[in-house]
Design an enzyme around this catalytic site. Structure first.
Site, PDB file in Angstrom:
ATOM      1  N   HIS A 160       0.862  -1.183   0.000  1.00  0.00           N
ATOM      2  CA  HIS A 160       0.000   0.000   0.000  1.00  0.00           C
ATOM      3  C   HIS A 160       0.897   1.231   0.000  1.00  0.00           C
ATOM      4  O   HIS A 160       1.687   1.443   0.921  1.00  0.00           O
ATOM      5  CB  HIS A 160      -0.919   0.028   1.219  1.00  0.00           C
ATOM      6  CG  HIS A 160      -1.813   1.238   1.244  1.00  0.00           C
ATOM      7  ND1 HIS A 160      -3.044   1.264   0.616  1.00  0.00           N
ATOM      8  CD2 HIS A 160      -1.646   2.472   1.794  1.00  0.00           C
ATOM      9  CE1 HIS A 160      -3.595   2.453   0.791  1.00  0.00           C
ATOM     10  NE2 HIS A 160      -2.765   3.205   1.497  1.00  0.00           N
ATOM     11  N   CYS A 161       0.781   2.030  -1.037  1.00  0.00           N
ATOM     12  CA  CYS A 161       1.627   3.205  -1.199  1.00  0.00           C
ATOM     13  C   CYS A 161       0.909   4.422  -0.623  1.00  0.00           C
ATOM     14  O   CYS A 161      -0.106   4.866  -1.172  1.00  0.00           O
ATOM     15  CB  CYS A 161       1.952   3.426  -2.679  1.00  0.00           C
ATOM     16  SG  CYS A 161       3.032   4.844  -2.975  1.00  0.00           S
ATOM     17  N   LYS A 162       1.431   4.958   0.463  1.00  0.00           N
ATOM     18  CA  LYS A 162       0.798   6.130   1.069  1.00  0.00           C
ATOM     19  C   LYS A 162       1.029   7.380   0.237  1.00  0.00           C
ATOM     20  O   LYS A 162       0.275   8.351   0.350  1.00  0.00           O
ATOM     21  CB  LYS A 162       1.317   6.337   2.483  1.00  0.00           C
ATOM     22  CG  LYS A 162       2.789   6.700   2.583  1.00  0.00           C
ATOM     23  CD  LYS A 162       3.190   6.933   4.029  1.00  0.00           C
ATOM     24  CE  LYS A 162       4.658   7.347   4.150  1.00  0.00           C
ATOM     25  NZ  LYS A 162       5.035   7.579   5.558  1.00  0.00           N
ATOM     26  N   ASN A 195      -1.746   6.968  -2.150  1.00  0.00           N
ATOM     27  CA  ASN A 195      -3.006   6.735  -1.443  1.00  0.00           C
ATOM     28  C   ASN A 195      -3.811   5.622  -2.109  1.00  0.00           C
ATOM     29  O   ASN A 195      -5.030   5.724  -2.290  1.00  0.00           O
ATOM     30  CB  ASN A 195      -3.843   8.019  -1.370  1.00  0.00           C
ATOM     31  CG  ASN A 195      -4.915   7.948  -0.293  1.00  0.00           C
ATOM     32  OD1 ASN A 195      -4.752   7.247   0.704  1.00  0.00           O
ATOM     33  ND2 ASN A 195      -6.010   8.663  -0.490  1.00  0.00           N
ATOM     34  N   ASN A 196      -3.131   4.555  -2.458  1.00  0.00           N
ATOM     35  CA  ASN A 196      -3.792   3.421  -3.097  1.00  0.00           C
ATOM     36  C   ASN A 196      -2.895   2.202  -2.959  1.00  0.00           C
ATOM     37  O   ASN A 196      -1.684   2.317  -2.766  1.00  0.00           O
ATOM     38  CB  ASN A 196      -4.057   3.713  -4.574  1.00  0.00           C
ATOM     39  CG  ASN A 196      -5.074   2.756  -5.175  1.00  0.00           C
ATOM     40  OD1 ASN A 196      -5.733   1.994  -4.466  1.00  0.00           O
ATOM     41  ND2 ASN A 196      -5.221   2.792  -6.486  1.00  0.00           N
TER      42      ASN A 196
END
Length: 355
Positions: A201-203, A206-207
């Site tokens: 999950h890539c902050k 945001n996805n």
């Protein structure tokens, strides 16, 4: 203000009622607002995107074409602004001089720069706002008449054989989504969904990064790195044409800005190229080394992996050109029926007892 308006618009007359009563209302304006951003189920629309928000943490925009995770930080907006700022500065202060420079023809380089910036923006939006490969919920529920009781065997792993006798594929039952997760899938607690070929999950976007948007994630890292290199080169040449630095301070600013900003996407791109070349996801790699700090570990190939094609080149080709697969949970379908159990959020089971 928009939320208050959309909560109150349920009491307004629908378009059908307005046509029957012969009156004009603002139902088309309400539909337009619900097309832009979906905050709740809207009964006056022919498409129902609100059912998705009950089972995920996504909010949908533009008729379900764009999505983002709610109740998270706005890092994605900051990242988008950070790589747009140098392009704006270059377009205002540098581009015109280099474009009309009589000594050297910089027009092809400028065109290439804008092409890679366009690719950066498009790949960023595709990676941040598209479906990463969400798996439908509540597919494997053993007994609906027993208050969705989960049997004891569902708490074990299912081991599947492969063509490699030394390798196997395990499947785990997700107690939150109530499904047997496909191989390489994982549950994301931030998005509250299971994702096919879940990488991480890539902050910053945001996805989640999964099967359906991993290539866009790599394209974003590659294009942003090349864009920074081109900006540094063009600004350096612009600075060399100036007799003194004080006449072109923006050129020096762009060089310093891109020189500092290029390292993170460059290192991340190299890291994921080596991971993809060994057919490993970040989730699988961190689990294999037993650490949350992969930078201190060397990426090695798992010889017993059933997904490895024994060639870094063919692994990358397969990753880049493989089919994205179907959108299994489509928010743009005609109707999500309330009775469809796939769009109901069941209570999470914590034991073998009835939930």
């Amino acid at each position: 203000m928009i939320e208050r308006f959309m909560r109150n618009d349920k009491d307004r007359p629908s378009a059908r009622d307005g046509q029957q009563n012969g009156t004009n209302d603002d139902s088309y304006f309400v539909k337009f607002l619900h097309w832009i951003i979906t905050l709740d189920t809207y009964d006056g629309s022919s498409r129902n995107y609100g059912r998705m928000t009950e089972t995920t943490n996504y909010t949908f925009f533009f008729g379900g074409r764009v999505r983002t995770v709610t109740k998270t930080s706005v890092y994605s907006i900051v990242v988008f602004a950070m790589f747009i700022v140098p392009l704006i500065l270059f377009s205002i202060f540098e581009c015109n001089y280099l474009w009309h420079h009589k000594g050297t023809n910089w027009k092809p380089a400028i065109v290439i720069l804008y092409y890679f910036y366009l690719l950066t923006i498009c790949s960023f939006l595709r990676a941040a706002c598209s479906d990463p490969g969400i798996v439908p919920r509540n597919v494997h529920i053993p007994d609906l008449n027993a208050s969705y009781k989960i049997p004891q065997e569902y708490y074990n792993y299912a081991i599947l054989p492969t063509k490699n006798p030394n390798a196997s594929v395990s499947m785990k039952y997700c107690q939150t989504c109530r499904i047997w997760r496909p191989p390489r899938s994982a549950h994301c607690s931030v998005c509250d969904v299971c994702v096919l070929s879940h990488d991480h999950h890539c902050k910053w976007l945001n996805n989640c990064i999964g099967k359906r948007n991993y290539r866009f994630f790599l394209e974003f890292l590659m294009a942003s790195t090349i864009s920074c290199i081109l900006l540094i080169l063009l600004s350096s040449f612009r600075l060399s044409y100036s007799p003194q630095v004080r006449y072109t301070p923006v050129s020096l600013l762009i060089i310093c800005y891109c020189g500092l900003g290029i390292w993170y996407p460059l290192i991340l791109f190299i890291y994921h190229i080596f991971l993809a070349g060994t057919q490993q996801t970040t989730h699988e790699y961190l689990r294999s080394i037993g650490s949350k700090h992969p930078i201190f570990h060397k990426i090695t190939r798992n010889r017993d992996s059933p997904y490895d094609r024994n060639s870094m080149f063919f692994n990358l080709i397969h990753l880049w050109f493989q089919e994205r697969g179907w959108n299994l949970v489509d928010p743009r379908r005609k109707q999500h029926y309330p009775a469809d159990i796939r769009f109901r959020k069941l209570p999470e089971a914590h034991s073998f007892e009835t939930v």
